[in-house]
Design a protein around this motif. Structure first.
Motif, PDB file in Angstrom:
ATOM      1  N   LEU A   1       9.154 -24.717 -22.545  1.00  0.00           N
ATOM      2  CA  LEU A   1       7.586 -24.243 -22.907  1.00  0.00           C
ATOM      3  C   LEU A   1       7.482 -24.265 -24.632  1.00  0.00           C
ATOM      4  CD1 LEU A   1       4.790 -24.209 -22.039  1.00  0.00           C
ATOM      5  CD2 LEU A   1       5.010 -21.772 -21.508  1.00  0.00           C
ATOM      6  N   ALA A   2       8.691 -23.250 -25.171  1.00  0.00           N
ATOM      7  CA  ALA A   2       8.593 -22.954 -26.300  1.00  0.00           C
ATOM      8  C   ALA A   2       8.795 -24.327 -27.245  1.00  0.00           C
ATOM      9  CB  ALA A   2       9.640 -22.040 -26.769  1.00  0.00           C
ATOM     10  N   ILE A   3       9.644 -25.165 -26.915  1.00  0.00           N
ATOM     11  CA  ILE A   3       9.825 -26.397 -27.581  1.00  0.00           C
ATOM     12  C   ILE A   3       8.683 -27.329 -27.544  1.00  0.00           C
ATOM     13  CG2 ILE A   3      11.089 -28.639 -27.235  1.00  0.00           C
ATOM     14  CD1 ILE A   3      13.380 -26.985 -26.328  1.00  0.00           C
TER      15      ILE A   3
ATOM     16  N   ALA B   1       5.603 -26.338 -27.608  1.00  0.00           N
ATOM     17  CA  ALA B   1       4.486 -25.411 -28.534  1.00  0.00           C
ATOM     18  C   ALA B   1       4.980 -25.400 -29.781  1.00  0.00           C
ATOM     19  CB  ALA B   1       4.566 -23.854 -27.941  1.00  0.00           C
ATOM     20  N   VAL B   2       6.195 -25.579 -29.905  1.00  0.00           N
ATOM     21  CA  VAL B   2       6.665 -25.910 -31.378  1.00  0.00           C
ATOM     22  C   VAL B   2       6.177 -26.919 -31.982  1.00  0.00           C
ATOM     23  CG1 VAL B   2       8.712 -26.001 -33.154  1.00  0.00           C
ATOM     24  CG2 VAL B   2       8.614 -24.098 -31.494  1.00  0.00           C
ATOM     25  N   PHE B   3       6.488 -28.271 -31.362  1.00  0.00           N
ATOM     26  CA  PHE B   3       6.148 -29.813 -31.322  1.00  0.00           C
ATOM     27  C   PHE B   3       4.624 -29.930 -31.719  1.00  0.00           C
ATOM     28  CE2 PHE B   3      10.336 -31.238 -29.956  1.00  0.00           C
ATOM     29  CZ  PHE B   3      10.639 -31.947 -31.056  1.00  0.00           C
ATOM     30  N   ALA B   4       3.776 -29.088 -30.836  1.00  0.00           N
ATOM     31  CA  ALA B   4       2.356 -29.024 -30.853  1.00  0.00           C
ATOM     32  C   ALA B   4       2.214 -28.494 -32.403  1.00  0.00           C
ATOM     33  CB  ALA B   4       1.666 -28.338 -29.806  1.00  0.00           C
ATOM     34  N   VAL B   5       2.495 -27.306 -32.587  1.00  0.00           N
ATOM     35  CA  VAL B   5       2.112 -26.560 -33.840  1.00  0.00           C
ATOM     36  C   VAL B   5       2.735 -27.438 -35.029  1.00  0.00           C
ATOM     37  CG1 VAL B   5       2.896 -24.766 -35.354  1.00  0.00           C
ATOM     38  CG2 VAL B   5       2.292 -24.409 -33.106  1.00  0.00           C
TER      39      VAL B   5
ATOM     40  N   ALA C   1      -3.667 -34.218 -25.010  1.00  0.00           N
ATOM     41  CA  ALA C   1      -2.632 -34.646 -24.176  1.00  0.00           C
ATOM     42  C   ALA C   1      -1.595 -33.529 -24.289  1.00  0.00           C
ATOM     43  CB  ALA C   1      -2.058 -35.819 -24.604  1.00  0.00           C
ATOM     44  N   VAL C   2      -1.468 -32.972 -25.461  1.00  0.00           N
ATOM     45  CA  VAL C   2      -0.471 -31.923 -25.547  1.00  0.00           C
ATOM     46  C   VAL C   2      -0.836 -30.564 -24.977  1.00  0.00           C
ATOM     47  CG1 VAL C   2      -1.060 -30.744 -27.780  1.00  0.00           C
ATOM     48  CG2 VAL C   2       1.277 -30.844 -27.132  1.00  0.00           C
ATOM     49  N   LEU C   3      -2.277 -30.274 -24.905  1.00  0.00           N
ATOM     50  CA  LEU C   3      -2.973 -29.181 -24.304  1.00  0.00           C
ATOM     51  C   LEU C   3      -2.469 -29.308 -22.611  1.00  0.00           C
ATOM     52  CD1 LEU C   3      -5.958 -28.618 -26.301  1.00  0.00           C
ATOM     53  CD2 LEU C   3      -3.640 -27.483 -26.354  1.00  0.00           C
ATOM     54  N   LEU C   4      -2.810 -30.605 -22.278  1.00  0.00           N
ATOM     55  CA  LEU C   4      -2.904 -30.843 -20.898  1.00  0.00           C
ATOM     56  C   LEU C   4      -1.086 -30.857 -20.483  1.00  0.00           C
ATOM     57  CD1 LEU C   4      -5.318 -33.405 -20.413  1.00  0.00           C
ATOM     58  CD2 LEU C   4      -5.485 -30.937 -19.424  1.00  0.00           C
ATOM     59  N   LEU C   5      -0.500 -31.291 -21.101  1.00  0.00           N
ATOM     60  CA  LEU C   5       1.027 -31.162 -21.107  1.00  0.00           C
ATOM     61  C   LEU C   5       1.459 -29.776 -20.921  1.00  0.00           C
ATOM     62  CD1 LEU C   5       3.993 -32.325 -21.162  1.00  0.00           C
ATOM     63  CD2 LEU C   5       3.937 -32.216 -23.284  1.00  0.00           C
ATOM     64  N   ILE C   6       1.035 -28.825 -21.871  1.00  0.00           N
ATOM     65  CA  ILE C   6       1.326 -27.435 -21.921  1.00  0.00           C
ATOM     66  C   ILE C   6       0.706 -26.782 -20.523  1.00  0.00           C
ATOM     67  CG2 ILE C   6       0.922 -25.055 -22.815  1.00  0.00           C
ATOM     68  CD1 ILE C   6       1.297 -26.548 -25.402  1.00  0.00           C
TER      69      ILE C   6
ATOM     70  N   VAL D   1       2.808 -38.052 -17.663  1.00  0.00           N
ATOM     71  CA  VAL D   1       1.653 -38.776 -17.906  1.00  0.00           C
ATOM     72  C   VAL D   1       1.121 -38.101 -19.421  1.00  0.00           C
ATOM     73  CG1 VAL D   1      -0.893 -39.061 -17.420  1.00  0.00           C
ATOM     74  CG2 VAL D   1       1.043 -39.498 -15.665  1.00  0.00           C
ATOM     75  N   PHE D   2       0.861 -36.743 -19.407  1.00  0.00           N
ATOM     76  CA  PHE D   2       0.417 -36.304 -20.889  1.00  0.00           C
ATOM     77  C   PHE D   2       1.501 -36.403 -21.871  1.00  0.00           C
ATOM     78  CE2 PHE D   2      -2.454 -34.297 -17.561  1.00  0.00           C
ATOM     79  CZ  PHE D   2      -3.490 -34.850 -17.873  1.00  0.00           C
ATOM     80  N   GLY D   3       2.801 -36.281 -21.473  1.00  0.00           N
ATOM     81  CA  GLY D   3       3.774 -36.646 -22.711  1.00  0.00           C
ATOM     82  C   GLY D   3       3.770 -37.837 -23.357  1.00  0.00           C
ATOM     83  N   SER D   4       3.572 -38.952 -22.246  1.00  0.00           N
ATOM     84  CA  SER D   4       3.378 -40.387 -22.926  1.00  0.00           C
ATOM     85  C   SER D   4       2.133 -40.372 -23.692  1.00  0.00           C
ATOM     86  CB  SER D   4       3.510 -41.227 -21.650  1.00  0.00           C
ATOM     87  OG  SER D   4       4.524 -41.275 -21.053  1.00  0.00           O
ATOM     88  N   LEU D   5       1.195 -39.773 -23.244  1.00  0.00           N
ATOM     89  CA  LEU D   5      -0.086 -39.925 -24.204  1.00  0.00           C
ATOM     90  C   LEU D   5       0.154 -39.097 -25.447  1.00  0.00           C
ATOM     91  CD1 LEU D   5      -2.938 -39.462 -21.289  1.00  0.00           C
ATOM     92  CD2 LEU D   5      -2.582 -41.596 -22.947  1.00  0.00           C
ATOM     93  N   PHE D   6       0.788 -38.278 -25.386  1.00  0.00           N
ATOM     94  CA  PHE D   6       1.112 -37.404 -26.472  1.00  0.00           C
ATOM     95  C   PHE D   6       1.757 -38.621 -27.419  1.00  0.00           C
ATOM     96  CE2 PHE D   6       3.847 -34.593 -29.278  1.00  0.00           C
ATOM     97  CZ  PHE D   6       2.639 -34.050 -29.998  1.00  0.00           C
ATOM     98  N   PHE D   7       2.677 -38.900 -26.988  1.00  0.00           N
ATOM     99  CA  PHE D   7       3.568 -40.018 -27.784  1.00  0.00           C
ATOM    100  C   PHE D   7       2.869 -41.007 -28.240  1.00  0.00           C
ATOM    101  CE2 PHE D   7       7.251 -43.035 -28.228  1.00  0.00           C
ATOM    102  CZ  PHE D   7       8.090 -42.378 -28.955  1.00  0.00           C
TER     103      PHE D   7
END
Length: 137
Positions: free
Chosen positions: A8-10, A12-16, A41-46, A80-86
């Protein structure tokens, strides 16, 4: 529990880092579209990661069948959301060559999701098969 917090921290760090970098760039159409895809996507991933809770593991194991929240509609929302983030990152950076990574990522996620499905079906049987019929990917 420690592994859960680390993953979860990883995320969050990528998102920030992404949002910090995005805020300093000009708002071109590709940046707008990239952020419009990557941000939700990153919010839904989290959210998916939080909803999975202790059922999360790096290797496929079946401790709990999570069927609520995002998991009530999508069996693998993290993928799904990790792919969309990418995809959002690819568009935001305007570097189409990054699609090579995406092309590698998708088969890996399909493979992992199938392995996880096998483990879950073995452990939960009909309950998992019924859940699988009601959800997407």
């Amino acid at each position: 529990m420690k592994l859960n917090m680390i993953t979860l921290a990883i995320i969050a760090v990528f998102a920030v880092l992404f949002f910090h970098q995005a805020s300093g760039m000009p708002w071109t159409p590709s940046h707008i579209v990239g952020v419009a895809i990557a941000a939700p996507a990153v919010l839904l991933l989290i959210l998916a990661r939080l909803q999975l809770g202790r059922a999360f593991s790096v290797r496929a194991k079946a401790s709990t069948l999570v069927t609520s929240g995002l998991y009530s509609r999508i069996r693998n929302p993290i993928y799904v959301f990790g792919s969309l983030f990418f995809v959002g990152i690819i568009i935001w950076t305007n570097r189409p060559w990054l699609l090579v990574g995406f092309v590698v990522l998708i088969p890996m996620q399909v493979y992992r999701s199938r392995k996880e499905a096998e483990v879950l079906e073995t452990k939960f049987g009909d309950e998992y098969r019924e859940y699988k019929q009601k959800t997407w990917f």
